[in-house]
Each structure stands twice: as C-alpha cells, then as structure tokens.
Motif scaffolding. Structure first.
Motif, PDB file in Angstrom:
ATOM      1  N   GLY A 187      48.425  79.038  53.963  1.00 30.04           N
ATOM      2  CA  GLY A 187      49.876  79.154  53.987  1.00 30.04           C
ATOM      3  C   GLY A 187      50.414  80.134  52.967  1.00 30.04           C
ATOM      4  N   LYS A 188      51.718  80.277  53.013  1.00 36.88           N
ATOM      5  CA  LYS A 188      52.394  81.282  52.200  1.00 36.88           C
ATOM      6  C   LYS A 188      52.230  81.042  50.699  1.00 36.88           C
ATOM      7  CE  LYS A 188      56.951  81.517  52.226  1.00 36.88           C
ATOM      8  NZ  LYS A 188      58.341  81.837  52.613  1.00 36.88           N
ATOM      9  N   ALA A 189      52.389  79.825  50.245  1.00 40.56           N
ATOM     10  CA  ALA A 189      52.291  79.556  48.807  1.00 40.56           C
ATOM     11  C   ALA A 189      50.904  79.911  48.273  1.00 40.56           C
ATOM     12  CB  ALA A 189      52.628  78.098  48.506  1.00 40.56           C
ATOM     13  N   ALA A 190      49.863  79.543  49.003  1.00 39.58           N
ATOM     14  CA  ALA A 190      48.501  79.862  48.575  1.00 39.58           C
ATOM     15  C   ALA A 190      48.259  81.365  48.597  1.00 39.58           C
ATOM     16  CB  ALA A 190      47.485  79.151  49.459  1.00 39.58           C
ATOM     17  N   THR A 191      48.808  82.021  49.619  1.00 40.97           N
ATOM     18  CA  THR A 191      48.664  83.479  49.701  1.00 40.97           C
ATOM     19  C   THR A 191      49.333  84.151  48.518  1.00 40.97           C
ATOM     20  OG1 THR A 191      48.604  83.405  52.111  1.00 40.97           O
ATOM     21  CG2 THR A 191      49.131  85.522  51.112  1.00 40.97           C
ATOM     22  N   PHE A 192      50.557  83.731  48.201  1.00 44.65           N
ATOM     23  CA  PHE A 192      51.277  84.346  47.087  1.00 44.65           C
ATOM     24  C   PHE A 192      50.562  84.096  45.763  1.00 44.65           C
ATOM     25  CE2 PHE A 192      55.804  85.350  48.636  1.00 44.65           C
ATOM     26  CZ  PHE A 192      55.309  85.855  49.821  1.00 44.65           C
ATOM     27  N   ALA A 193      49.969  82.924  45.601  1.00 44.95           N
ATOM     28  CA  ALA A 193      49.197  82.642  44.380  1.00 44.95           C
ATOM     29  C   ALA A 193      47.993  83.578  44.289  1.00 44.95           C
ATOM     30  CB  ALA A 193      48.764  81.182  44.344  1.00 44.95           C
ATOM     31  N   ALA A 194      47.317  83.801  45.428  1.00 48.19           N
ATOM     32  CA  ALA A 194      46.168  84.713  45.447  1.00 48.19           C
ATOM     33  C   ALA A 194      46.610  86.145  45.166  1.00 48.19           C
ATOM     34  CB  ALA A 194      45.449  84.635  46.784  1.00 48.19           C
ATOM     35  N   ILE A 195      47.747  86.556  45.715  1.00 51.08           N
ATOM     36  CA  ILE A 195      48.268  87.893  45.442  1.00 51.08           C
ATOM     37  C   ILE A 195      48.531  88.041  43.951  1.00 51.08           C
ATOM     38  CG2 ILE A 195      50.263  89.419  45.759  1.00 51.08           C
ATOM     39  CD1 ILE A 195      50.407  88.313  48.672  1.00 51.08           C
ATOM     40  N   ASP A 196      49.183  87.050  43.343  1.00 48.45           N
ATOM     41  CA  ASP A 196      49.474  87.115  41.907  1.00 48.45           C
ATOM     42  C   ASP A 196      48.199  87.195  41.080  1.00 48.45           C
ATOM     43  OD1 ASP A 196      52.224  87.055  42.317  1.00 48.45           O
ATOM     44  OD2 ASP A 196      52.361  84.877  42.046  1.00 48.45           O
ATOM     45  N   THR A 215      39.842  83.661  60.348  1.00 47.56           N
ATOM     46  CA  THR A 215      38.424  83.359  60.266  1.00 47.56           C
ATOM     47  C   THR A 215      37.677  84.623  59.909  1.00 47.56           C
ATOM     48  OG1 THR A 215      38.628  81.637  61.948  1.00 47.56           O
ATOM     49  CG2 THR A 215      36.409  82.496  61.510  1.00 47.56           C
ATOM     50  N   VAL A 216      36.890  84.568  58.855  1.00 44.77           N
ATOM     51  CA  VAL A 216      36.090  85.704  58.430  1.00 44.77           C
ATOM     52  C   VAL A 216      34.636  85.385  58.732  1.00 44.77           C
ATOM     53  CG1 VAL A 216      35.414  87.169  56.500  1.00 44.77           C
ATOM     54  CG2 VAL A 216      37.731  86.248  56.594  1.00 44.77           C
ATOM     55  N   ASN A 217      34.018  86.237  59.520  1.00 41.38           N
ATOM     56  CA  ASN A 217      32.601  86.031  59.852  1.00 41.38           C
ATOM     57  C   ASN A 217      31.724  86.910  58.987  1.00 41.38           C
ATOM     58  OD1 ASN A 217      33.025  84.185  61.928  1.00 41.38           O
ATOM     59  ND2 ASN A 217      33.530  85.832  63.336  1.00 41.38           N
ATOM     60  N   VAL A 247      35.446  88.294  47.141  1.00 44.08           N
ATOM     61  CA  VAL A 247      36.867  88.363  46.777  1.00 44.08           C
ATOM     62  C   VAL A 247      37.723  88.460  48.036  1.00 44.08           C
ATOM     63  CG1 VAL A 247      38.640  89.786  45.665  1.00 44.08           C
ATOM     64  CG2 VAL A 247      36.496  89.316  44.479  1.00 44.08           C
ATOM     65  N   VAL A 248      37.352  89.338  48.948  1.00 40.17           N
ATOM     66  CA  VAL A 248      38.121  89.519  50.185  1.00 40.17           C
ATOM     67  C   VAL A 248      38.076  88.250  51.032  1.00 40.17           C
ATOM     68  CG1 VAL A 248      38.264  90.815  52.338  1.00 40.17           C
ATOM     69  CG2 VAL A 248      37.861  92.016  50.191  1.00 40.17           C
ATOM     70  N   ARG A 249      36.906  87.659  51.164  1.00 33.75           N
ATOM     71  CA  ARG A 249      36.770  86.413  51.924  1.00 33.75           C
ATOM     72  C   ARG A 249      37.661  85.333  51.296  1.00 33.75           C
ATOM     73  NH1 ARG A 249      33.164  84.673  55.473  1.00 33.75           N
ATOM     74  NH2 ARG A 249      31.753  86.376  55.020  1.00 33.75           N
ATOM     75  N   GLY A 250      37.634  85.233  49.987  1.00 34.22           N
ATOM     76  CA  GLY A 250      38.459  84.241  49.299  1.00 34.22           C
ATOM     77  C   GLY A 250      39.945  84.455  49.541  1.00 34.22           C
TER      78      GLY A 250
END
Length: 71
Positions: free
Chosen positions: A20-29, A69-71, A9-12
């Motif tokens: 970008g911002k739109a994708a981040t806001f969708a994930a937050i929602d 980048t998440v390792n 979940v965190v990696r996703g």
C-alpha cells in the motif's frame, strides 16, 4: 554493492509497494535520494523525490489495491 544486493533492494521496494501507499512512501523515504529522477512510460521525467511521491499518490488513488509480483 553487488548485482545480487541491488536485486534485493529492488525486490524489497516492490514488495513494500504491494503493501500500500504508506509502506511505499516509507520505502521511498528510506531508499531514494532527494534528486531522484523517474524515467517512466509517459515520456516525461519526474524530477525530485517529492514530485515522485506526488505521482505515486496519484497512482495509488487510481489503483489502490495494486499488487506486484517479482519473479
């Protein structure tokens, strides 16, 4: 939820943040509860998902091409 599930979940979330911002806001929602509290490096908590989105909006204004980048 297992530790591996939580890691996914965190990696996703961070993968979405790199889009970008739109994708981040969708994930937050999709992922955050309304009374979410962010304990960030400023020393002050950001309370509530709408306040967090406002803080993220300011972040993307300052760093619009952020990539994580998440390792």
């Amino acid at each position: 939820m297992s530790v591996e599930d939580l890691k996914a979940v965190v990696r996703g979330f961070f993968e979405e943040a790199s889009k970008g911002k739109a994708a981040t806001f969708a994930a937050i929602d999709r992922l955050f509860v309304p009374d979410y509290v962010e304990h960030g490096g400023s020393g002050e908590a950001v309370r509530g998902v709408e306040n967090y989105k406002h803080a993220m909006d300011e972040f993307y204004s300052a760093v619009p091409d952020v990539h994580v980048t998440v390792n």
